[in-house]
Design an enzyme around this catalytic site. Sequence first.
Site, mmCIF file in Angstrom:
data_model
loop_
_atom_site.group_PDB
_atom_site.id
_atom_site.type_symbol
_atom_site.label_atom_id
_atom_site.label_comp_id
_atom_site.label_asym_id
_atom_site.label_seq_id
_atom_site.Cartn_x
_atom_site.Cartn_y
_atom_site.Cartn_z
ATOM 1 N N ARG A 135 0.828 -1.221 0.000
ATOM 2 C CA ARG A 135 0.000 0.000 0.000
ATOM 3 C C ARG A 135 0.859 1.269 0.000
ATOM 4 O O ARG A 135 0.460 2.293 0.550
ATOM 5 C CB ARG A 135 -0.958 0.047 1.195
ATOM 6 C CG ARG A 135 -2.042 -1.018 1.163
ATOM 7 C CD ARG A 135 -3.218 -0.622 2.065
ATOM 8 N NE ARG A 135 -4.038 -1.797 2.322
ATOM 9 C CZ ARG A 135 -4.366 -2.234 3.547
ATOM 10 N NH1 ARG A 135 -3.944 -1.598 4.620
ATOM 11 N NH2 ARG A 135 -5.121 -3.293 3.697
ATOM 12 N N ARG A 186 -3.545 6.323 0.893
ATOM 13 C CA ARG A 186 -4.223 7.406 1.617
ATOM 14 C C ARG A 186 -3.342 8.188 2.582
ATOM 15 O O ARG A 186 -3.696 9.286 2.994
ATOM 16 C CB ARG A 186 -5.418 6.835 2.390
ATOM 17 C CG ARG A 186 -6.529 6.357 1.493
ATOM 18 C CD ARG A 186 -7.679 5.763 2.287
ATOM 19 N NE ARG A 186 -7.297 4.532 2.966
ATOM 20 C CZ ARG A 186 -8.123 3.814 3.712
ATOM 21 N NH1 ARG A 186 -9.373 4.218 3.886
ATOM 22 N NH2 ARG A 186 -7.714 2.700 4.294
ATOM 23 N N ARG A 213 -7.429 11.316 -5.590
ATOM 24 C CA ARG A 213 -8.660 10.563 -5.328
ATOM 25 C C ARG A 213 -9.867 11.496 -5.228
ATOM 26 O O ARG A 213 -10.949 11.189 -5.726
ATOM 27 C CB ARG A 213 -8.509 9.740 -4.049
ATOM 28 C CG ARG A 213 -9.768 8.962 -3.700
ATOM 29 C CD ARG A 213 -9.528 7.953 -2.621
ATOM 30 N NE ARG A 213 -10.775 7.495 -2.044
ATOM 31 C CZ ARG A 213 -10.913 6.403 -1.329
ATOM 32 N NH1 ARG A 213 -9.852 5.649 -1.081
ATOM 33 N NH2 ARG A 213 -12.070 6.042 -0.828
ATOM 34 N N ASP A 267 -6.685 -2.978 -7.166
ATOM 35 C CA ASP A 267 -7.382 -3.562 -6.027
ATOM 36 C C ASP A 267 -7.520 -5.065 -6.236
ATOM 37 O O ASP A 267 -7.591 -5.528 -7.384
ATOM 38 C CB ASP A 267 -8.776 -2.937 -5.866
ATOM 39 C CG ASP A 267 -9.404 -3.297 -4.528
ATOM 40 O OD1 ASP A 267 -10.212 -4.235 -4.484
ATOM 41 O OD2 ASP A 267 -9.046 -2.663 -3.521
ATOM 42 N N TYR A 276 -14.721 -12.028 0.066
ATOM 43 C CA TYR A 276 -15.479 -10.806 -0.217
ATOM 44 C C TYR A 276 -16.705 -11.102 -1.086
ATOM 45 O O TYR A 276 -17.781 -10.522 -0.887
ATOM 46 C CB TYR A 276 -14.586 -9.773 -0.910
ATOM 47 C CG TYR A 276 -13.518 -9.203 -0.018
ATOM 48 C CD1 TYR A 276 -13.787 -8.120 0.817
ATOM 49 C CD2 TYR A 276 -12.233 -9.740 0.009
ATOM 50 C CE1 TYR A 276 -12.817 -7.583 1.651
ATOM 51 C CE2 TYR A 276 -11.248 -9.221 0.848
ATOM 52 C CZ TYR A 276 -11.549 -8.145 1.658
ATOM 53 O OH TYR A 276 -10.578 -7.626 2.496
#
Length: 353
Positions: free
Chosen positions: A27, A31, A40, A77, A154
């Site tokens: 990552r 963020r 973003r 992703d 998921y």
Amino acid sequence: MIELKNDRFLRALLKQDVDVTPVWMMRQAGRYLPEYRKVRKQAGDFMSVCQNPELACEVTLQPLRRYALDAAILFSDILTIPDAMGLGLYFETGEGPKFRKPVRSEADVNALKVTKAESDLPYVLDAVKLIRKELNGSVPLIGFSGSPWTVATYMVEGGSSKEFSHIKSMLMNTPQIMHQLLDILADSVTDYLNAQIRAGAQAVQIFDTWGGALSAHAYETFSLNYMKKIVSGLIREHEGHQIPVILFTKNGGHWLEQIVESGCDCVGLDWTIPINNARSRVGHQVSLQGNMDPAVLYGSADSIRDEVSLILNQFGKGNGHVFNLGHGIHQHVDPDRVTDFVDAVHELSAQYH
């Protein structure tokens, strides 16, 4: 083909000589970086960044402008494959990914088709090509996918889960349906990673984030066996160079010996296993990646340096170590602490090579 200016990451994966221990972070584009948050915000949401090759390229390169990292990783992703299967992926603020059409029945599984990256996920491959071009040989590019088991959690749960009640119910009550789903995903992941390699990825990592939620027997049966199937089907040489494969199972430290049997080149470690323990068990067969607790980056520059020093010392002299966090970097980390981390790895590791 442009020759790599910095190939220490690929060399370390293959247990070849390096001058210092290479480092990158799971990552690393994300963020915690204000420049990422700006992109973003302009794009509107996370998937709009992933699905725009120019934006995906831009955020992939952002951490490389700040830090002396030894590899880039494609910004994407693990849920691109089920999204391409039409399950209706969306993101709830603060709650992570969700699917509008979870896979719960035999009919749901029968309706799924193996994805073909060239036709179903062209935006990912366009991003890989563009990133590789823009890197211009500075560092290698890592492609990646989620493992079949992790992606399936998921799809069946309909989003993130702590208990995995739906998928474990499927596993216990209708194992044949579970295997059918995992087979579809393994074939999709194999095609996806090979397409990334053909597009320019120079190493690939399979993220098995939720493998550690299984018992030892269930892990081998429902997670590792499908990663083995993928590894056996991957392109292992491209453009005249070997393509190393990294397997990372979170909470997989109990099963290192079995993971090595998959045929991977490198095993990713989380922070719960001492790296000297891992090296003594499997270091003669594979390289190791990891394994600093991401929370260490909340500490001071000195405490980060101490932890880096400890892990380097635990691994000891010799080749076959790629420094990384034991999982993805947290979103609230001060970007300056990452500078301290990356610089400490390079500075303190020279004595071990």
